[in-house]
Design a protein around this motif. Sequence first.
Motif, PDB file in Angstrom:
ATOM      1  N   ALA A 182      20.242   3.654 -53.516  1.00 37.20           N
ATOM      2  CA  ALA A 182      19.280   4.338 -52.655  1.00 37.20           C
ATOM      3  C   ALA A 182      17.856   4.020 -53.077  1.00 37.20           C
ATOM      4  O   ALA A 182      16.971   3.830 -52.223  1.00 37.20           O
ATOM      5  N   GLU A 185      16.985   0.368 -52.101  1.00 34.02           N
ATOM      6  CA  GLU A 185      16.781   0.252 -50.658  1.00 34.02           C
ATOM      7  C   GLU A 185      15.377   0.694 -50.245  1.00 34.02           C
ATOM      8  O   GLU A 185      14.797   0.149 -49.300  1.00 34.02           O
ATOM      9  N   LYS A 186      14.809   1.663 -50.978  1.00 40.48           N
ATOM     10  CA  LYS A 186      13.501   2.199 -50.629  1.00 40.48           C
ATOM     11  C   LYS A 186      12.391   1.682 -51.538  1.00 40.48           C
ATOM     12  O   LYS A 186      11.317   2.273 -51.616  1.00 40.48           O
ATOM     13  N   GLU A 221      16.442  15.447 -53.127  1.00 41.77           N
ATOM     14  CA  GLU A 221      16.935  14.284 -52.385  1.00 41.77           C
ATOM     15  C   GLU A 221      18.107  13.639 -53.108  1.00 41.77           C
ATOM     16  O   GLU A 221      19.093  13.236 -52.479  1.00 41.77           O
ATOM     17  N   ILE A 225      22.152  13.219 -51.902  1.00 44.41           N
ATOM     18  CA  ILE A 225      22.965  12.001 -51.974  1.00 44.41           C
ATOM     19  C   ILE A 225      24.265  12.302 -52.717  1.00 44.41           C
ATOM     20  O   ILE A 225      25.359  11.877 -52.309  1.00 44.41           O
TER      21      ILE A 225
END
Length: 266
Positions: A182, A185-186, A221, A225
């Motif tokens: 994650a 990806e960001k 966050e 996940i």
Amino acid sequence: MAVPYPQVVLFGDSLFQGAAKTADGFSFQGALQDQCMRRFDVVNRGFSGYNTSNALKALPQIFAMPTEGGPKLRYLFILLGANDASLKRSVDNQHVPRPKFKENLTRIITHPNITAHKPKIFLITPPPLDEMRMKVVDLENGYHDVSRKAKISASYSEAVREVAAENPGVTLIDLWKALMAAAIEKTPGFDPAVAVLGDPESEVRGYLEQLLPDGLHMSAEAYRIFYDMVQPHLGSEWADTREEDKVGYLLPDWRDAPWLEEGIQS
């Protein structure tokens, strides 16, 4: 006799202790309890600072052998290793050598007080470590250097994978890989083939900054996940049924309660 609700137990360190908190409108433990409402009790047994040696010694005080009329352990989620992976210190030492860590984990999941309940057992890898942020926090707290290193922490996550693979029936939840994926990806332009986020060699924290605010503990966050990984493993007892909202209730829906026939009204 009172109806004993079967239990979903979260057993681990501060990463589970913190799962009860509400941050940014989300609570990992609250989400689990909402999912299991009226079917299971979600019990938090997260202990800040504990390593596997501490957890193993305390286990008989946490998990009792099953008794008639007592609660049964149905699901056990174990998240330990973040403290075991800390560097060895002369004071405040939490370090457990990797071989001993694996041995401790195995002893926990095969302990008679656990196995007597015949629960579904899940081993969870510790999340990634943002060593760059961790060093700043450690220096602010009076340490002379960083207390944990990203590569060492990653090796303890790998040890959890090994223990899960060595014990049939144990399910692995790879939180390290999920959070790292994650974060990558960001983090635009970051090449995971070259370096690892949060490792001083990469000089890039990237989106780990949002998932691990102090370098070690998870943000709301990150817990979301994590919950998305756990959620599919709970509910097979009542999922995909015509009366999904009632199947598995230990006490009946108020419309179906036998005492209605007896004319007992509130």
